[in-house]
Design an enzyme around this catalytic site. Sequence first.
Site, PDB file in Angstrom:
ATOM      1  N   LYS A  83       0.827  -1.198   0.000  1.00  0.00           N
ATOM      2  CA  LYS A  83       0.000   0.000   0.000  1.00  0.00           C
ATOM      3  C   LYS A  83       0.866   1.256   0.000  1.00  0.00           C
ATOM      4  CE  LYS A  83      -3.612   2.145   2.914  1.00  0.00           C
ATOM      5  NZ  LYS A  83      -4.332   2.010   4.201  1.00  0.00           N
ATOM      6  N   SER A 157      -9.046   2.165   3.478  1.00  0.00           N
ATOM      7  CA  SER A 157      -8.192   2.922   2.571  1.00  0.00           C
ATOM      8  C   SER A 157      -7.190   2.071   1.797  1.00  0.00           C
ATOM      9  CB  SER A 157      -7.426   3.982   3.365  1.00  0.00           C
ATOM     10  OG  SER A 157      -6.600   3.378   4.345  1.00  0.00           O
ATOM     11  N   SER A 181      -9.280  -0.101   7.671  1.00  0.00           N
ATOM     12  CA  SER A 181      -8.750   0.099   6.317  1.00  0.00           C
ATOM     13  C   SER A 181      -8.186  -1.145   5.656  1.00  0.00           C
ATOM     14  CB  SER A 181      -7.677   1.193   6.332  1.00  0.00           C
ATOM     15  OG  SER A 181      -8.270   2.459   6.502  1.00  0.00           O
TER      16      SER A 181
END
Length: 477
Positions: A83, A157, A181
Site C-alpha cells: 500500500k 483505505s 482500512s
Amino acid sequence: MTDLHDLTLVEQAAAIRARAVSPTELVDHHLRRIEQSNGALGAYRTVDAPGARRAAAAAGARLAAAGDDEELPPLLGVPLSVKDTWPVAGLPFTAGSAAFDDRTAPADAAVVGILRAAGAVLLGTTTAAEFGCSSYTETVFATARSPYDLSRGAGGSSGGAAASVAAGLAAGALGSDGGGSVRIPAAACGVVGLKPSRGRVSPAPATDALGLATAGPLARTVADAALLLDVMAVSTPGDAAALPAPPAGHFRACAEQEPGPLRIGVLPRTDGQHPEAALACRRTADLLAGLGHHVEEAPPCDPGEYLADFTVLWSVLAAAVPVPPAREARLLPLTRWLRARGGEHGAVRLYAAMASLSATARAVCHRYAGFDAVLSPTTEHPPLPVGSSVDPDDPERTYLRMLAHTPRTPLANLTGQPSISLPLHRTPDGLPVGVMLTGRLHQEGVLLSLGAQLERARPWPHHAARPVATQPERRAR
C-alpha cells in the site's frame, strides 16, 4: 492445470521451492496481468517492473545455489504489493495525495524491509486513499475498484491492495488499518483482511502515538494471511507498543489446527443494515453453531459510544501530516475538512478524547469478555457504487456516510484487539459480502484457527472474476 495467479500465496511459495516454477516466471506472469488489467482496476499506483525482475532473479539465484536441506526464506520469490502509505525505497511515496506527487521514499518502512528479508518480490505500490483517511479509495491518481463489479469501489483505505490480491495481480498485499482500512476493502473485494493486535507489527519509521493504526495482511486464504503475519510480526526499538515475536511458523500452525468449541457472540442487526449483510452474518452464525461452537446474541455496541472521540483522533491524525502550506489546496475536500477540524483541537481536548476512548475500550472489552470472538458484518452494505460516498460540496456529509457504512470496524482499533474479515457470502448478483470476527487481545491465533475452519466448511473463490479480457496464461506444471 492451474493458472499461476490462481495459486494461493502458500501454493506459489511451495511451487518455487519445488522448482515447478521459477521466481522470474512467476513475477513476469504477474507483471503481464498488471499491464493487462490495472488500467480498469486502479489497483497499482506505481509498478516497479525493473526492481521486481531484479529481485526475482536474485531469488532464483539463491534457489539454484541452495542445498536440498538448506532452509530458505518463507516468501522466497513470492510477488506481493505494498500500500502506498508505506515507504518503499526508491519508489514514489504519495500516500494517495497530489500534495506529495513528487516525493520518493528514501528508505523502506520496517515491515517492508522485513518482507524483503523473507524473500518477497515487491511488484509495486497500490492505490491508497489520501493519507488513509477514507473508507473508499478514490484519488486524483486512480479509483480502486472491486474486481467483482467495476462500477463498485474496492473500499478503503487499502483499496488498491485488496483489489490487487482479488484480481490475481499479487499473491498477497501489505495494507494498514486505523479504522477498518484492511477489513473494509477485504470485504469489498472478496478476500481475507486481518488487523493484528496493537504492537504485533512495527509501524516504523512512522509512529502510532494514538494507538489506532497497524499494518495488516490481505490475502486470498486464511493460511496465506497467517503466513504473512508470521513474517510481519516483528517489533523495532522505539515502538510505542511491542509484542514479543511468536515462535517461527506460529500463526501458520494455528491456521492448520481445529479451534475446538468456542463461545461466539453475535452483534444485533442495526436499523440501516442491508439485508445481504444481515444474511451473511446470520448464515455464518448458523455455520458456527453447526461446527460445534456455542453461539448467542451479544450485547449491542452503539457506535455513538465512541465515534465523537474517535473523530477527534481521526481528524488530528489527518492534521498531523506535514503538508507544505502552498500544497494544501491540492488535498481532497474530505482531507481538508478533517485537517481543519483536527487543527481546532488543542492538547487538552486531544488528551480528553484519548482518555475517554481508553475508558470506552475497557468497558467494551469487559462487555464481551465472555466471548472468544464477536461476529458481525464487516460493513453495513455490499460494495458501494463508485462515487456514492462522496459529497464534493459537503465533506462532513461524506464523513458521516463513511461512518454509516462502517460503524463497527473502528472498535478493534480502539481496543487494540485482532479482527478479521472473511469473504463468506455473495449476493444473488455475485457481489462479495464480508463477515468480521473480533477476538480477544493478542489472540490472532484463535481467529486464524476459527477462520480456517470456516473456510474449510464453506470455501470461497480464491480468485475473483477477471476485470478485463486477458491473453492465455502460463500454467503451473
